[in-house]
Design a protein around this motif. Structure first.
Motif, short mmCIF file in Angstrom:
data_model
loop_
_atom_site.label_atom_id
_atom_site.label_comp_id
_atom_site.label_asym_id
_atom_site.label_seq_id
_atom_site.Cartn_x
_atom_site.Cartn_y
_atom_site.Cartn_z
N PRO A 25 0.82 -1.22 0.00
CA PRO A 25 0.00 0.00 0.00
C PRO A 25 0.85 1.27 0.00
O PRO A 25 1.93 1.31 0.61
N ALA A 26 0.36 2.30 -0.65
CA ALA A 26 1.07 3.57 -0.67
C ALA A 26 1.20 4.14 0.73
O ALA A 26 2.18 4.83 1.06
N ALA A 27 0.23 3.86 1.59
CA ALA A 27 0.25 4.38 2.96
C ALA A 27 1.35 3.76 3.81
O ALA A 27 1.60 4.23 4.93
N LEU A 28 2.01 2.71 3.31
CA LEU A 28 3.06 2.03 4.08
C LEU A 28 4.44 2.57 3.75
O LEU A 28 5.45 2.02 4.18
N GLU A 29 4.52 3.65 3.00
CA GLU A 29 5.83 4.24 2.71
C GLU A 29 6.49 4.67 4.02
O GLU A 29 5.80 5.05 4.97
N PRO A 30 7.84 4.59 4.11
CA PRO A 30 8.52 4.93 5.37
C PRO A 30 8.12 6.30 5.89
O PRO A 30 7.90 7.25 5.11
N LEU A 31 8.05 6.42 7.21
CA LEU A 31 7.72 7.69 7.82
C LEU A 31 8.84 8.70 7.58
O LEU A 31 10.01 8.32 7.50
N PRO A 32 8.52 9.97 7.50
CA PRO A 32 9.57 10.99 7.33
C PRO A 32 10.37 11.14 8.62
O PRO A 32 9.95 10.67 9.69
N SER A 33 11.51 11.76 8.53
CA SER A 33 12.33 12.02 9.71
C SER A 33 11.81 13.25 10.44
O SER A 33 11.25 14.17 9.82
N PHE A 34 11.99 13.26 11.75
CA PHE A 34 11.60 14.39 12.57
C PHE A 34 12.82 14.86 13.35
O PHE A 34 13.71 14.06 13.68
N SER A 35 12.87 16.14 13.66
CA SER A 35 14.08 16.70 14.27
C SER A 35 14.38 16.11 15.64
O SER A 35 15.54 16.07 16.06
N ALA A 36 13.36 15.65 16.34
CA ALA A 36 13.56 15.09 17.68
C ALA A 36 13.95 13.62 17.66
O ALA A 36 14.19 13.02 18.71
N ASP A 37 14.00 13.02 16.48
CA ASP A 37 14.30 11.58 16.38
C ASP A 37 15.75 11.28 16.78
O ASP A 37 16.68 11.98 16.37
N ALA A 38 15.92 10.25 17.56
CA ALA A 38 17.24 9.69 17.89
C ALA A 38 17.09 8.18 17.79
O ALA A 38 17.28 7.45 18.75
N LEU A 39 16.72 7.71 16.60
CA LEU A 39 16.24 6.34 16.42
C LEU A 39 17.36 5.32 16.35
O LEU A 39 18.39 5.53 15.72
#
Length: 437
Positions: free
Chosen positions: A165-179
């Motif tokens: 599904p198109a909705a399963l594309e990876p999430l964008p990065s966010f500035s608070a991420d330390a993944l």
């Protein structure tokens, strides 16, 4: 975090049941009946230490009925998977697997069939035929739910990229991420919840064994919530910051609930062929969010409440009223300042501030000990559900990332997105429309 958490969400159309099994006395599961029989055989070993306790378990040779917590059960089979609209349980395991090299579509289908059959037995309070673990023999289903999902990489490994599904594309990065990539993503995801810790662990252990050589564990996270009955009356849950958390969560009774949470029927013109197998399903965003509790706890009560926008004692908005009073984002205090500060969490997370973006949050708290500096490694296992994460989680998180006063007390350390298909009928398995369609 967003001010839409739900630990006491209303039940689904196929709600909890405590009907007795036809193969056991009323209120007693087959799993509990087998446990009682086993206890009789071992009675000579414990008679000196526990004769009183053993005698209290049965009257006239019949085990006592299970308590309300133990007898609560949800159906595994149905148009939607359990574990989405049901109240979040007291104990949870979130676990992701990667398919082993050489395990393709056929092996994945066999695995989902094994997992689905096992989950159906466990959720009904039955003991799977080949279960020799004995971990929860004397327990009822205890509101157990088992939910399955597929990650972005699952479709590459199974040769099903044309059905991703198109909705399963990876999430964008966010500035608070330390993944941490080792604790993020995954081919397959299982969410296990139960109001009994042993029942939850039993399901986790058995499903992990059922993976066999087909899939390998990628990461696991363990969470908890308040135990049912711990308060004098049903109440919205609190998080580890002590805040009432879940007041504004959408409810199944809301007119737009299904539109926000579940993928529409495949006959809907907006659903393309790649999404048709997801009809009745939802998308789960999973985030491990560490709370910087030492810093938070040093704030004054007044400062904490201004950051959240609600009173800590009862969850009422600072604009006035009780917990369930609608927030008045325009109200101004006697000093001329906004009653709900411009960077208050409930203002930034509000659908009114995000063009109506909404999601169903069903999180669990976690505590994984202490870090090297002595700070607690604790926070929130954030799980949110929506029909499209690009219209639910992503716009809200972008807003929180830019302007939420709470964000400096949080660290986003793991992230994943999974497509969670609809449920299955008896004799079928979860994901069958995808893997055999």
């Amino acid at each position: 975090m967003a001010d839409t958490t739900g630990t006491k969400t209303a039940g689904s159309p196929s709600g909890p049941s405590s009907e007795p099994s036809a193969a056991a006395p009323a209120g007693v599961s087959r799993r509990r009946l087998l446990g009682t029989a086993g206890a009789v055989g071992a009675g000579a070993l414990v008679v000196g230490a526990g004769a009183g306790a053993a005698g209290a378990q049965a009257v006239g040779g019949r085990p006592d009925p299970l308590t309300s917590i133990g007898s609560t059960k949800y159906p595994f089979h149905g148009p939607r998977q359990a574990g989405i609209v049901q109240p979040a349980q007291a104990h949870a395991h979130l676990v992701a697997f990667d398919l082993a090299p050489g395990s393709g579509r056929k092996a994945a289908a066999a695995l989902l069939r094994r997992w689905s059959a096992t989950a159906a037995d466990l959720m009904s309070g039955e003991t799977p035929r080949d279960d020799d673990l004995g971990i929860a023999l004397d327990a009822g289903p205890s509101a157990l739910t088992v939910t399955f999902g597929f990650g972005h990489s699952f479709f590459d490994r199974t040769g099903l990229t044309d059905r991703r599904p198109a909705a399963l594309e990876p999430l964008p990065s966010f500035s608070a991420d330390a993944l941490d990539p080792k604790r993020s993503d995954g081919d397959l995801w299982i969410q296990i919840g139960s109001d009994d810790a042993l029942v939850a662990f039993h399901a986790l252990r058995l499903l992990q064994r059922k993976a066999g050589e087909t899939a390998r564990l990628r990461w696991q996270m363990n969470g908890f919530n308040r135990t049912p009955g711990a308060t004098s009356h049903p109440a919205t849950g609190r998080n580890l910051m002590g805040q009432i958390d879940g007041t504004n969560n959408p409810k199944p009774s809301d007119a737009a609930f299904d539109k926000h949470v579940f993928v529409p029927d495949g006959r809907d013109a907006a659903a393309g062929p790649a999404e048709a197998w997801m009809a009745g399903g939802s998308y789960a965003v999973v985030r491990r969010i560490r709370m910087l509790l030492d810093s938070w706890d040093h704030l004054s009560l007044e400062r904490q409440e201004r950051i959240i926008g609600r009173r800590k004692s009862d969850g009422a908005p600072l604009s006035g009223g009780s917990e369930t009073t609608p927030v008045d984002l325009q109200k101004v205090g006697p000093d001329g300042a906004l009653a709900i500060a411009g960077d208050a969490h409930i203002r930034v997370a509000s659908p009114a501030s995000n063009r109506g973006a909404a999601m169903l949050r069903r999180p669990f708290s976690y505590h994984d000990g202490f870090r090297d500096d002595g700070a607690p490694d604790a926070g929130l296992l954030f799980v949110c559900w929506q029909a499209d994460p690009m219209k639910g989680f992503v716009p809200v998180q972008r807003k929180l990332d830019r302007g939420d006063g709470l964000s400096r007390f949080l660290s986003h350390e793991a992230s994943a997105l999974f497509a969670v298909p609809g449920g299955c009928a008896e004799g079928e398995y979860v994901g069958q429309r995808l893997l055999e369609g």
